[in-house]
Scaffold this motif. Structure first.
Motif, PDB file in Angstrom:
ATOM      1  N   PRO A 264       0.845  -1.209   0.000  1.00 31.11           N
ATOM      2  CA  PRO A 264       0.000   0.000   0.000  1.00 31.11           C
ATOM      3  C   PRO A 264       0.880   1.259   0.000  1.00 31.11           C
ATOM      4  CG  PRO A 264       0.126  -0.904   2.209  1.00 31.11           C
ATOM      5  CD  PRO A 264       1.042  -1.732   1.368  1.00 31.11           C
ATOM      6  N   THR A 265       1.427   1.621  -1.167  1.00 33.07           N
ATOM      7  CA  THR A 265       2.416   2.711  -1.243  1.00 33.07           C
ATOM      8  C   THR A 265       1.861   4.026  -0.697  1.00 33.07           C
ATOM      9  OG1 THR A 265       1.718   2.924  -3.523  1.00 33.07           O
ATOM     10  CG2 THR A 265       3.789   1.811  -3.156  1.00 33.07           C
ATOM     11  N   GLU A 266       0.544   4.220  -0.817  1.00 31.70           N
ATOM     12  CA  GLU A 266      -0.038   5.506  -0.404  1.00 31.70           C
ATOM     13  C   GLU A 266      -0.034   5.705   1.119  1.00 31.70           C
ATOM     14  OE1 GLU A 266      -2.962   2.335  -0.728  1.00 31.70           O
ATOM     15  OE2 GLU A 266      -1.542   3.128  -2.174  1.00 31.70           O
ATOM     16  N   ILE A 267       0.041   4.612   1.874  1.00 28.53           N
ATOM     17  CA  ILE A 267       0.005   4.801   3.341  1.00 28.53           C
ATOM     18  C   ILE A 267       1.399   4.653   3.975  1.00 28.53           C
ATOM     19  CG2 ILE A 267      -2.402   3.998   3.546  1.00 28.53           C
ATOM     20  CD1 ILE A 267      -0.961   1.456   4.957  1.00 28.53           C
ATOM     21  N   LEU A 268       2.420   4.379   3.155  1.00 30.52           N
ATOM     22  CA  LEU A 268       3.756   4.159   3.734  1.00 30.52           C
ATOM     23  C   LEU A 268       4.348   5.473   4.225  1.00 30.52           C
ATOM     24  CD1 LEU A 268       5.416   1.606   1.253  1.00 30.52           C
ATOM     25  CD2 LEU A 268       4.401   1.159   3.477  1.00 30.52           C
ATOM     26  N   THR A 269       4.819   5.457   5.460  1.00 32.00           N
ATOM     27  CA  THR A 269       5.437   6.665   6.028  1.00 32.00           C
ATOM     28  C   THR A 269       6.863   6.369   6.514  1.00 32.00           C
ATOM     29  OG1 THR A 269       4.381   6.078   8.102  1.00 32.00           O
ATOM     30  CG2 THR A 269       3.283   7.776   6.770  1.00 32.00           C
ATOM     31  N   ASN A 270       7.170   5.104   6.723  1.00 35.57           N
ATOM     32  CA  ASN A 270       8.503   4.746   7.218  1.00 35.57           C
ATOM     33  C   ASN A 270       9.514   4.875   6.065  1.00 35.57           C
ATOM     34  OD1 ASN A 270      10.842   3.123   7.887  1.00 35.57           O
ATOM     35  ND2 ASN A 270       9.646   2.386   9.632  1.00 35.57           N
ATOM     36  N   GLN A 271      10.484   5.779   6.243  1.00 30.71           N
ATOM     37  CA  GLN A 271      11.414   6.083   5.149  1.00 30.71           C
ATOM     38  C   GLN A 271      12.221   4.857   4.709  1.00 30.71           C
ATOM     39  OE1 GLN A 271      11.675   8.730   3.187  1.00 30.71           O
ATOM     40  NE2 GLN A 271       9.869   9.424   4.271  1.00 30.71           N
ATOM     41  N   LYS A 272      12.548   3.982   5.651  1.00 38.01           N
ATOM     42  CA  LYS A 272      13.349   2.802   5.284  1.00 38.01           C
ATOM     43  C   LYS A 272      12.533   1.851   4.397  1.00 38.01           C
ATOM     44  CE  LYS A 272      16.679   2.727   9.009  1.00 38.01           C
ATOM     45  NZ  LYS A 272      17.175   2.049  10.192  1.00 38.01           N
ATOM     46  N   ILE A 273      11.241   1.760   4.650  1.00 37.29           N
ATOM     47  CA  ILE A 273      10.390   0.892   3.799  1.00 37.29           C
ATOM     48  C   ILE A 273      10.179   1.575   2.447  1.00 37.29           C
ATOM     49  CG2 ILE A 273       8.175  -0.303   3.604  1.00 37.29           C
ATOM     50  CD1 ILE A 273       7.993  -0.368   6.627  1.00 37.29           C
ATOM     51  N   ILE A 274      10.001   2.898   2.468  1.00 42.16           N
ATOM     52  CA  ILE A 274       9.825   3.634   1.198  1.00 42.16           C
ATOM     53  C   ILE A 274      11.045   3.430   0.305  1.00 42.16           C
ATOM     54  CG2 ILE A 274       9.677   5.972   0.222  1.00 42.16           C
ATOM     55  CD1 ILE A 274       7.883   6.685   2.636  1.00 42.16           C
ATOM     56  N   GLU A 275      12.230   3.429   0.918  1.00 49.04           N
ATOM     57  CA  GLU A 275      13.476   3.220   0.149  1.00 49.04           C
ATOM     58  C   GLU A 275      13.455   1.887  -0.590  1.00 49.04           C
ATOM     59  OE1 GLU A 275      17.123   3.341   2.213  1.00 49.04           O
ATOM     60  OE2 GLU A 275      17.083   5.485   2.516  1.00 49.04           O
ATOM     61  N   VAL A 276      12.939   0.869   0.084  1.00 49.84           N
ATOM     62  CA  VAL A 276      12.900  -0.467  -0.529  1.00 49.84           C
ATOM     63  C   VAL A 276      12.092  -0.417  -1.819  1.00 49.84           C
ATOM     64  CG1 VAL A 276      12.129  -2.856  -0.211  1.00 49.84           C
ATOM     65  CG2 VAL A 276      13.118  -1.613   1.718  1.00 49.84           C
ATOM     66  N   TYR A 277      10.941   0.226  -1.748  1.00 46.34           N
ATOM     67  CA  TYR A 277      10.069   0.239  -2.929  1.00 46.34           C
ATOM     68  C   TYR A 277      10.492   1.291  -3.953  1.00 46.34           C
ATOM     69  CZ  TYR A 277       7.653  -3.174  -0.262  1.00 46.34           C
ATOM     70  OH  TYR A 277       7.389  -4.318   0.445  1.00 46.34           O
ATOM     71  N   ARG A 278      11.270   2.244  -3.502  1.00 45.12           N
ATOM     72  CA  ARG A 278      11.846   3.177  -4.477  1.00 45.12           C
ATOM     73  C   ARG A 278      12.915   2.442  -5.296  1.00 45.12           C
ATOM     74  NH1 ARG A 278      14.286   7.500  -1.413  1.00 45.12           N
ATOM     75  NH2 ARG A 278      12.200   8.307  -1.077  1.00 45.12           N
ATOM     76  N   ALA A 279      13.708   1.611  -4.617  1.00 49.34           N
ATOM     77  CA  ALA A 279      14.726   0.828  -5.325  1.00 49.34           C
ATOM     78  C   ALA A 279      14.063  -0.130  -6.322  1.00 49.34           C
ATOM     79  CB  ALA A 279      15.563   0.046  -4.322  1.00 49.34           C
ATOM     80  N   ARG A 280      12.915  -0.652  -5.926  1.00 53.66           N
ATOM     81  CA  ARG A 280      12.230  -1.600  -6.805  1.00 53.66           C
ATOM     82  C   ARG A 280      11.459  -0.912  -7.928  1.00 53.66           C
ATOM     83  NH1 ARG A 280       8.734  -6.261  -3.948  1.00 53.66           N
ATOM     84  NH2 ARG A 280       6.954  -5.241  -4.927  1.00 53.66           N
ATOM     85  N   GLY A 281      11.330   0.430  -7.821  1.00 52.22           N
ATOM     86  CA  GLY A 281      10.654   1.173  -8.897  1.00 52.22           C
ATOM     87  C   GLY A 281       9.158   1.262  -8.698  1.00 52.22           C
ATOM     88  N   LEU A 282       8.666   0.812  -7.578  1.00 55.50           N
ATOM     89  CA  LEU A 282       7.215   0.783  -7.362  1.00 55.50           C
ATOM     90  C   LEU A 282       6.678   2.155  -6.980  1.00 55.50           C
ATOM     91  CD1 LEU A 282       4.876  -1.254  -7.282  1.00 55.50           C
ATOM     92  CD2 LEU A 282       5.300  -1.488  -4.841  1.00 55.50           C
ATOM     93  N   ILE A 283       7.399   2.853  -6.141  1.00 55.81           N
ATOM     94  CA  ILE A 283       6.914   4.167  -5.685  1.00 55.81           C
ATOM     95  C   ILE A 283       7.033   5.193  -6.803  1.00 55.81           C
ATOM     96  CG2 ILE A 283       7.533   6.075  -4.141  1.00 55.81           C
ATOM     97  CD1 ILE A 283       7.555   4.082  -1.901  1.00 55.81           C
ATOM     98  N   GLU A 284       8.126   5.174  -7.530  1.00 54.54           N
ATOM     99  CA  GLU A 284       8.288   6.103  -8.655  1.00 54.54           C
ATOM    100  C   GLU A 284       7.140   5.984  -9.641  1.00 54.54           C
ATOM    101  OE1 GLU A 284      12.875   6.909  -9.856  1.00 54.54           O
ATOM    102  OE2 GLU A 284      11.943   5.020 -10.392  1.00 54.54           O
TER     103      GLU A 284
END
Ligand SMILES: [Zn+2]
Length: 366
Positions: A264-284
């Motif tokens: 659930p990318t829209e509810i993620l607030t923890n920066q370390k978890i956001i980094e994981v999905y940024r690396a995977r290209g999901l958040i971008e």
């Protein structure tokens, strides 16, 4: 007309020839069957001649002090991975020597129990260790193996009883300064209580969560198995609790292997978890980078490497995970609750590395 020119004679002759051929074929088949049975008997006899059971019994009859030699041979079999032969030796020793001194018997029984455990005969291992404990209730080695056996058999409540016995023996020993041992017993009990809760089909999920949260607060190493359990049964709860985690690094494999549809990318607030999905290209791909964080660089080297390779090159980079035991430093390809080498509980740390994803599904098997 001569008798041999009679057509009836020709018909009779044909039948006689067929009957003779049939009889010869029947005899030949019988002989072949007899030869086959004889050959099987010979093969069986040859195995009997080499049979280890008879050899052990013969050796025990001839030699009064055969036990150390046979134990050595059994150990050699175990070292070479031939546990079945070791089990035969130990069983023959126990059967043949009814007058064996009780200490020797306990030692052989213990070795037999360990061999059964290693070979995966858990019920036999359990019975063997219970037999030892019936006679020597303070045998620590047998109690520890019994604990592991109960755990593998999913008999968690019995395993908790064994932990209580170990604690009682330790407290009665008078030497209670070993805090590491006590902590290990406490962790074992908490882990087994957690597994009991997972297996409990009568309690409702909410009641289990309250108890699991209490265990997670007291024993942080249980966090990962509890969160993975939440992920299976209540995804929203998993993300809520995962974001509160103080040890995101230890959950990296869980986050990385979660399918896109479950994040659930829209509810993620923890920066370390956001980094994981940024690396995977999901958040971008789903959200504007500026709305999440102006600093798009991942702090963890491996995640940043995957992100850069994905963004600026044609390589399809992926993370590869291995697990290192913090006690014995052994490295394993799969995670397990107990270290297969040193038996330490929940001692695995994640090792991750960047690998090229070569899409092996497309490789031909030919
Ligand atoms: Zn280990």
């Amino acid at each position: 007309m001569p008798w041999y020119k009679d057509p009836l004679f020709g018909v009779v002759l044909l039948f006689v020839i067929i009957a003779i051929i049939g009889a010869i074929d029947f005899v030949r088949n019988r002989l072949r069957e007899r030869r086959r049975i004889h050959s099987l008997e010979n093969l069986k006899k040859s195995y009997e001649f080499l049979g280890i059971k008879d050899g052990v019994e013969e050796f025990l009859k001839l030699n009064q002090n055969a036990t150390p030699t046979l134990e050595f041979i059994a150990q050699a079999y175990i070292q070479s991975g031939n546990i079945q032969e070791a089990i035969k030796i130990y069983t023959s020793m126990l059967n043949a020597h009814s007058a064996t001194p009780s200490q020797d018997k306990v030692r052989i029984l213990y070795a037999l129990g360990v061999a059964h455990f290693q070979a995966g005969f858990l019920q036999r291992a359990k019975n063997t260790f219970l037999e030892i404990i019936k006679n020597s209730p303070r045998d620590l080695g047998s109690l520890i193996y019994l604990l592991r056996t109960y755990e593998k058999l999913n008999e968690y409540q019995n395993a908790i009883d064994v932990v209580d016995c170990l604690q009682e023996i330790y407290e009665q020993s008078g030497n209670i300064d070993d805090t590491k041992y006590l902590e290990s017993l406490a962790y074992n009990r908490a882990y087994l209580q957690t597994m009991c809760l997972f297996a409990d089909e009568r309690s409702v999920f909410e009641d289990k969560v309250a108890k699991l949260e209490s265990l997670r607060a007291q024993f942080p190493r249980l966090e990962k198995i509890i969160l993975v359990y939440y992920k299976q049964y209540n995804l929203a709860l998993f993300w809520q609790k995962a974001q509160e985690s103080r040890n995101i690094e230890n959950l990296l494999d869980v986050f990385w292997q979660t399918p896109d549809t479950e994040v659930p990318t829209e509810i993620l607030t923890n920066q370390k978890i956001i980094e994981v999905y940024r690396a995977r290209g999901l958040i971008e791909s789903k959200q504007s980078l500026d709305s999440i964080n102006k600093n798009v660089v991942c702090a963890k080297f491996e995640l940043e490497a995957v992100r850069l390779l994905r963004t600026h090159t044609h390589f399809n980079a992926d993370l590869h995970f291995e697990y290192r035991c913090s006690e014995c430093k052994g490295i394993f390809p799969l995670e397990s609750h107990r270290c297969p080498t040193c038996n330490a509980l929940l001692s695995f740390e994640i090792l991750c590395s960047v690998r090229e994803n070569k899409d092996e599904n497309r490789y031909s098997l030919l």
